[in-house]
Scaffold this active site. Structure first.
Site, short mmCIF file in Angstrom:
data_model
loop_
_atom_site.label_atom_id
_atom_site.label_comp_id
_atom_site.label_asym_id
_atom_site.label_seq_id
_atom_site.Cartn_x
_atom_site.Cartn_y
_atom_site.Cartn_z
N CYS A 46 -27.14 -5.10 -1.54
CA CYS A 46 -28.19 -5.39 -0.55
C CYS A 46 -27.59 -5.80 0.79
O CYS A 46 -27.77 -6.93 1.24
CB CYS A 46 -29.11 -6.48 -1.09
SG CYS A 46 -29.70 -6.08 -2.74
N ARG A 89 0.82 -1.23 0.00
CA ARG A 89 0.00 0.00 0.00
C ARG A 89 0.85 1.27 0.00
O ARG A 89 0.40 2.30 -0.52
CB ARG A 89 -0.96 0.00 1.19
CG ARG A 89 -0.34 0.43 2.50
CD ARG A 89 -1.33 0.34 3.64
NE ARG A 89 -1.65 -1.04 3.94
CZ ARG A 89 -2.89 -1.49 4.14
NH1 ARG A 89 -3.91 -0.69 4.05
NH2 ARG A 89 -3.10 -2.76 4.41
N ARG A 102 -12.91 -2.02 1.71
CA ARG A 102 -12.18 -1.64 2.94
C ARG A 102 -13.06 -0.94 3.99
O ARG A 102 -12.95 -1.25 5.17
CB ARG A 102 -10.94 -0.80 2.59
CG ARG A 102 -9.92 -1.59 1.75
CD ARG A 102 -8.61 -0.84 1.55
NE ARG A 102 -7.85 -0.76 2.77
CZ ARG A 102 -7.72 0.31 3.53
NH1 ARG A 102 -8.26 1.46 3.16
NH2 ARG A 102 -7.03 0.27 4.64
C1 LIG Z 1 0.03 -8.08 2.65
C2 LIG Z 1 1.46 -8.35 2.81
C3 LIG Z 1 2.41 -7.36 2.51
C4 LIG Z 1 2.04 -5.97 2.08
O1 LIG Z 1 1.31 -5.25 3.03
P1 LIG Z 1 1.09 -3.69 2.77
O2 LIG Z 1 0.30 -3.19 3.90
O3 LIG Z 1 0.33 -3.56 1.50
O4 LIG Z 1 2.43 -3.07 2.66
C5 LIG Z 1 3.74 -7.71 2.59
N1 LIG Z 1 4.14 -8.94 2.98
C6 LIG Z 1 3.25 -9.91 3.30
C7 LIG Z 1 3.74 -11.25 3.71
C8 LIG Z 1 1.89 -9.66 3.23
O5 LIG Z 1 1.01 -10.60 3.56
#
Ligand SMILES: *Cc1c(COP(=O)(O)O)cnc(C)c1O
Length: 447
Positions: free
Chosen positions: A358, A279, A315
Site C-alpha cells: 500500500c 554487488r 532498490r
Molecule cells: C556496502 C559496503 C561494501 C560493499 O559495497 P558493494 O557496492 O556491494 O560492493 C564494502 N565496504 C563497505 C564498508 C560497505 O559499507
C-alpha cells in the site's frame, strides 16, 4: 556475465528450468547461481592478483549462509557491519582473522563479540569509537588491529544514498585529520592502529574515483610513514559495479588495470591490500522470481500486479534503481537479446510492474515495454542477487520469500519461505518489563 539464459523460451539458471522451479518452490523466490558467484569471485581475484589482495566479501549484499559458504570455500574473507553479520561469517566457517568489521555504530556488545572472535581488523569511523574499542580490548586483555576509515572527499558519481566518501557523509574521518588521529592513537597497546580503510560508495561505474581516492590516500600513507607510523594494511573498500543492464559494468580487469598500478608501490612496501566487493560478486548471480497476480489496465497505464514488490526488492523504490524484468517463459520472438530498458522487439506493450504494498513507491519497473503477460505467469527480475533479500522486509505482514541456490542441475532451498507462524514467532502477550533483571526481560516465555 552470468549463468541465466533462455533455452527454448524458458529461463534457466545453470541447468535448472526456472518455470519448473517456481512451480516447486513457489514465488516470490530468490534464485542464486553458484557458478556465477564463483565466476565473479575468481575474475576479481585473478584481475587483482598482482596486488595479492585479501578479498573480504561484503556480507550485507547477500548474507545467506549458502552464498557465504560458497565464497568461503573459495578462500574469501568477509566484510561485516554488525554482530549478526559476524555471526553469519563465523558460521560459514570464515576464520576471525579473515574478517574485517566496519560500520559507524558498533555497539559494546557487538565489539565484544568481535574481540572474542579474533576479528582481523576493526575499521574505525571516529575518535570516540577508537577509544571505546580500545577500552573494551584492554578490559579483556585482548589485542586487536584497527584501520582508520578515511574520507577522501571523492565523488563516486553514484546515487546520493550510496555515496559514502564525500565530505558531507557520516562515514570515516576526513583525510586531513588522519595524521592527528594517528598521533593520538597509534601506539595503543590493545588496539594497534596500523591501517587505512576507504569505501567511497557504490556502485562506482568507473575506476577513476578509486584512482583519485588512492592518490590522496597514498600521500597520507607517506605522511604517516614520515611521522614514524607503521602502516601495514590498506583496505580499498567495495563498490565495483554490476551489469544491471547488459554491458553496463566494466570488467574486473578494467578496474584492476587502473587501480593495481596505484597499489603497487604500497604492495612493494609490504602493505597488505584488502578489497570488499559485494554487488560485483552477487548482483548478477541472483534473480527474483515473481508471479503475476493481476493484469490491470487503467486509463493511463497497464499494470502487472505481482506477488513481489518493494518489500521483496526495495532498490527501485529506494534508489530509483533499474532492474531488467522479463517473463521467465516467452515466445521465440520475445527472447530478449539484451537486458535493457527498451528491447527492440515486436509486439511489446509498456507496463508498470508493481507489488501488493500500500505505497505508490511500490514498483519493480515502470513504463517497460514487455511481451504479452497473463495472470499466473512468472516474471524474472534480473540483477537481484545484491541488496535484494538482504533488504527485504515483512511490511504489510508478508512472510519473507524463499532463497534457492543452484549448482549445475541441482537446486537447493537455502532459506525456506516464511510462514505466518514465522511472522508471529517473536510476539508476546503484553507484560511488564522486570527492570533490573535483563535475563527475565529476555526470557522467551512470560513469567
Ligand atoms: C556496502 C559496503 C561494501 C560493499 O559495497 P558493494 O557496492 O556491494 O560492493 C564494502 N565496504 C563497505 C564498508 C560497505 O559499507
Amino acid at each position: 556475465m552470468d549463468h541465466f539464459s533462455y533455452r527454448d523460451g524458458r529461463l534457466h539458471c545453470e541447468e535448472v528450468d526456472l518455470i519448473d522451479l517456481a512451480r516447486l518452490a513457489g514465488t516470490p523466490t530468490y534464485v542464486y547461481s553458484r557458478a556465477t558467484l564463483t565466476h565473479h569471485y575468481t575474475r576479481l581475484a585473478e584481475a587483482f592478483a598482482a596486488a595479492r589482495p585479501t578479498i573480504c566479501f561484503s556480507v550485507k549484499s547477500c548474507p545467506n549462509l549458502g552464498v557465504l559458504r560458497t565464497l568461503a570455500a573459495l578462500g574469501s574473507g568477509m566484510d561485516v557491519v554488525s554482530g549478526g553479520e559476524l555471526c553469519r561469517a563465523l558460521l560459514a566457517g570464515v576464520p576471525g582473522e579473515r574478517i574485517v568489521y566496519a560500520g559507524v555504530g558498533k555497539t559494546d556488545a557487538e565489539i565484544i563479540e568481535a574481540l572474542d572472535a579474533g576479528v582481523g581488523t576493526f575499521n574505525i569511523e571516529s575518535e570516540m569509537e577508537f577509544q571505546v574499542i580500545a577500552a573494551l580490548a584492554a578490559e579483556r586483555g585482548a589485542t586487536a588491529r584497527a584501520a582508520l576509515r578515511v574520507n577522501p572527499d571523492v565523488d563516486p558519481a553514484t546515487h546520493k544514498y550510496t555515496t559514502t566518501g564525500t565530505a558531507e557523509t557520516k562515514f570515516g574521518v576526513d583525510l586531513s585529520r588522519a595524521r592527528e588521529f594517528f598521533r593520538r592513537f597509534a601506539g595503543h597497546r590493545h588496539l594497534r592502529l596500523t591501517g587505512l580503510h576507504l569505501h567511497i560508495g557504490s556502485p562506482v561505474a568507473s575506476p577513476e574515483p578509486y584512482v583519485r581516492a588512492l592518490e590522496k590516500t597514498a600521500a597520507t600513507v607517506d605522511d604517516l610513514a614520515r611521522d614514524g607510523h607503521v602502516i601495514d594494511t590498506l583496505d580499498v573498500g567495495g563498490g565495483f559495479g554490476a551489469d544491471y543492464r547488459t554491458g553496463q559494468s566494466i570488467l574486473a580487469s578494467d578496474y584492476a588495470a587502473r587501480i593495481v598500478p596505484r597499489l603497487a608501490p604500497m604492495v612493494e612496501r609490504g602493505i597488505r591490500i584488502i578489497l570488499e566487493p559485494g554487488r560485483f560478486i552477487t548482483a548478477n548471480a541472483g534473480v527474483l522470481l515473481a508471479s503475476v497476480q493481476y493484469v490491470k489496465q487503467s486509463t493511463a497505464k497497464k499494470f502487472l500486479v505481482c506477488d513481489a514488490g518493494m518489500h521483496t526488492l526495495i532498490r527501485p523504490a529506494l534508489y530509483g534503481a533499474f532492474h531488467f524484468v522479463w517473463p521467465a517463459s516467452c515466445a521465440p520472438q520475445h527472447v530478449p537479446p539484451r537486458r535493457d530498458e527498451r528491447p527492440d522487439l515486436p509486439g511489446l506493450e509498456p507496463c508498470d510492474v508493481v507489488g501488493p504494498i500500500c505505497e505508490s513507491s511500490d514498483f519493480l519497473a515502470q513504463d517497460r515495454p514487455l511481451p504479452p503477460v497473463a495472470r499466473g505467469d512468472v516474471l524474472a527480475v534480473f540483477g537481484a542477487g545484491a541488496y535484494g533479500m538482504s533488504m527485504a522486509s515483512r511490511y504489510n505482514s508478508h512472510p519473507l520469500p524463499a532463497e534457492v541456490l543452484v549448482d549445475g542441475p541441482r537446486a537447493s532451498v537455502v532459506r525456506r519461505r516464511e510462514t505466518y507462524d514465522d511472522l508471529l514467532a517473536h510476539e508476546r502477550e503484553p507484560r511488564a518489563l522486570t527492570i533490573g533483571n535483563p535475563a527475565a526481560d529476555r526470557r522467551d516465555t512470560p513469567p
